[in-house]
Design a protein around this motif. Sequence first.
Motif, PDB file in Angstrom:
ATOM      1  N   TYR A 143     -27.349 -71.789 -20.431  1.00 43.87           N
ATOM      2  CA  TYR A 143     -26.407 -71.994 -21.534  1.00 43.87           C
ATOM      3  C   TYR A 143     -27.059 -72.873 -22.609  1.00 43.87           C
ATOM      4  CZ  TYR A 143     -23.089 -70.332 -18.050  1.00 43.87           C
ATOM      5  OH  TYR A 143     -22.444 -69.592 -17.105  1.00 43.87           O
ATOM      6  N   PHE A 144     -26.526 -72.764 -23.819  1.00 43.69           N
ATOM      7  CA  PHE A 144     -26.995 -73.599 -24.931  1.00 43.69           C
ATOM      8  C   PHE A 144     -25.797 -74.247 -25.591  1.00 43.69           C
ATOM      9  CE2 PHE A 144     -27.726 -74.100 -29.528  1.00 43.69           C
ATOM     10  CZ  PHE A 144     -28.789 -74.994 -29.486  1.00 43.69           C
ATOM     11  N   ALA A 158     -23.769 -69.202 -25.174  1.00 42.23           N
ATOM     12  CA  ALA A 158     -23.217 -70.441 -25.729  1.00 42.23           C
ATOM     13  C   ALA A 158     -22.342 -71.120 -24.669  1.00 42.23           C
ATOM     14  CB  ALA A 158     -22.403 -70.133 -26.980  1.00 42.23           C
ATOM     15  N   TRP A 159     -22.451 -72.435 -24.587  1.00 47.38           N
ATOM     16  CA  TRP A 159     -21.728 -73.197 -23.561  1.00 47.38           C
ATOM     17  C   TRP A 159     -20.314 -73.484 -24.059  1.00 47.38           C
ATOM     18  CZ3 TRP A 159     -21.201 -78.899 -22.394  1.00 47.38           C
ATOM     19  CH2 TRP A 159     -20.870 -79.114 -21.050  1.00 47.38           C
ATOM     20  N   TYR A 218     -19.635 -64.435 -26.993  1.00 49.15           N
ATOM     21  CA  TYR A 218     -18.769 -65.535 -27.428  1.00 49.15           C
ATOM     22  C   TYR A 218     -19.186 -66.026 -28.819  1.00 49.15           C
ATOM     23  CZ  TYR A 218     -16.620 -70.216 -27.433  1.00 49.15           C
ATOM     24  OH  TYR A 218     -15.909 -71.345 -27.762  1.00 49.15           O
ATOM     25  N   THR A 219     -20.468 -66.123 -29.047  1.00 55.66           N
ATOM     26  CA  THR A 219     -20.964 -66.567 -30.355  1.00 55.66           C
ATOM     27  C   THR A 219     -20.641 -65.552 -31.435  1.00 55.66           C
ATOM     28  OG1 THR A 219     -22.787 -67.777 -29.315  1.00 55.66           O
ATOM     29  CG2 THR A 219     -23.033 -67.245 -31.634  1.00 55.66           C
ATOM     30  N   LEU A 236     -19.249 -67.495 -34.741  1.00 56.54           N
ATOM     31  CA  LEU A 236     -19.753 -67.120 -36.067  1.00 56.54           C
ATOM     32  C   LEU A 236     -18.634 -66.694 -37.017  1.00 56.54           C
ATOM     33  CD1 LEU A 236     -23.130 -65.357 -35.206  1.00 56.54           C
ATOM     34  CD2 LEU A 236     -22.816 -67.361 -36.672  1.00 56.54           C
ATOM     35  N   PRO A 237     -17.660 -65.892 -36.575  1.00 54.49           N
ATOM     36  CA  PRO A 237     -16.552 -65.576 -37.483  1.00 54.49           C
ATOM     37  C   PRO A 237     -15.797 -66.818 -37.963  1.00 54.49           C
ATOM     38  CG  PRO A 237     -16.590 -63.999 -35.681  1.00 54.49           C
ATOM     39  CD  PRO A 237     -17.599 -65.073 -35.340  1.00 54.49           C
ATOM     40  N   ALA A 238     -15.660 -67.823 -37.087  1.00 57.18           N
ATOM     41  CA  ALA A 238     -14.976 -69.062 -37.489  1.00 57.18           C
ATOM     42  C   ALA A 238     -15.780 -69.810 -38.547  1.00 57.18           C
ATOM     43  CB  ALA A 238     -14.732 -69.946 -36.270  1.00 57.18           C
TER      44      ALA A 238
END
Length: 371
Positions: free
Chosen positions: A284-285, A309-310, A347-348, A353-355
């Motif tokens: 995870y990152f 993504a964490w 998730y990213t 990214l949309p957020a």
Amino acid sequence: MTTPIWLKDEPWLAKWLGWFLDKLDNRDGEPSQRAITRRIKKSTLPALYDFNEDTQGRWQLLQHIAREHRIFEIVLDNKRSAFQEPYENAQCRLNPDCEALLREWLNRPQQDPLAQAWQQAINEHAATFTDNGEALLNQKPQIPGLTPAEIVSAFASVEPYLNQNLTLREIAARCFNGDSKTLDNRFELLLKLYRDNANGIQPRPLLLTAWAPPGFTKLLIVENQDSFLRLVENPPEDYALLYSGGFRASATRLSSEHTRFAFLPGSDPKRFKQRWLDKRTQCYFWGDLDFAGMGILKALRNSLPNLQAWQPGYQPMLEILNTGGGHTPQQTGKTAQTDPGTTGCPYTDTILLPALRQHGKSVDQEAIHIQ
């Protein structure tokens, strides 16, 4: 206008006129207030003293050029004696407004002084380079404070160090006035200049800090130092932690033999080295919630394709964004960040990214503390 026929038939005249262009070209592009002049003497214009030829006709031709084309002005020497030729010691003063016409006559386009300086410098060191310096001539690398001659000389001085087990930064410091970063991102240039010999340069080890408790099964890569150390103090269960230091860990050498780890006390280095690149290890990152952080995640996935993504770290940061918090790129100097598009992490790509695009704001990971 084309070159006059009479000029083609008079090589002595072309040579005389060419001397004035030589003087212009040797000014290295610097303007000068001094006029370019030359006196007619047997040593400077022997064609007017070869009395087996039509010297009077040649003198008339010079006067014609001065009178009709205004290439130069002829000033006679009033102190000459009566038995001397009228042109003896006469001064020819170039008309700078006629430079373009003179260059067209002689087919000598104006040269770029900087290009000439590069060519001259490379000619002096061509034998040192496998490609005779062609790559330098094509790229003309700019190094503040150094002239082309100094830059070429410095690149030529690299050659003896190529097989001494030195890194690129060690070589740069020795050849570029102690500046170890001059050759960063210029290895491809060295490959063109020195071909296989450049492969003797030692890859610079990637040094990363890790905390790997015995028995861990998952790996969390953390972008920023403060957040990394906070997690070490209160670690999530079953995780090893790796401090990436921004983009450093996204280098292509991340998974190479040149990567080095510094382990914090309480770590199990052997288990870490066995598991950290194992495809079965969940990776995870967690970093800043901004486009740069998402770019790090995308880059890391080149070496760790299963990286995600964490969510325990990003979810509270996302809530800050969704409730009107966060900072604008202008407030924190992030205007140069670019949207990475897609990262390959669901998730990213579908949530984070949309957020970021919707709100136009970011949140640094130090804003939250994981309990």
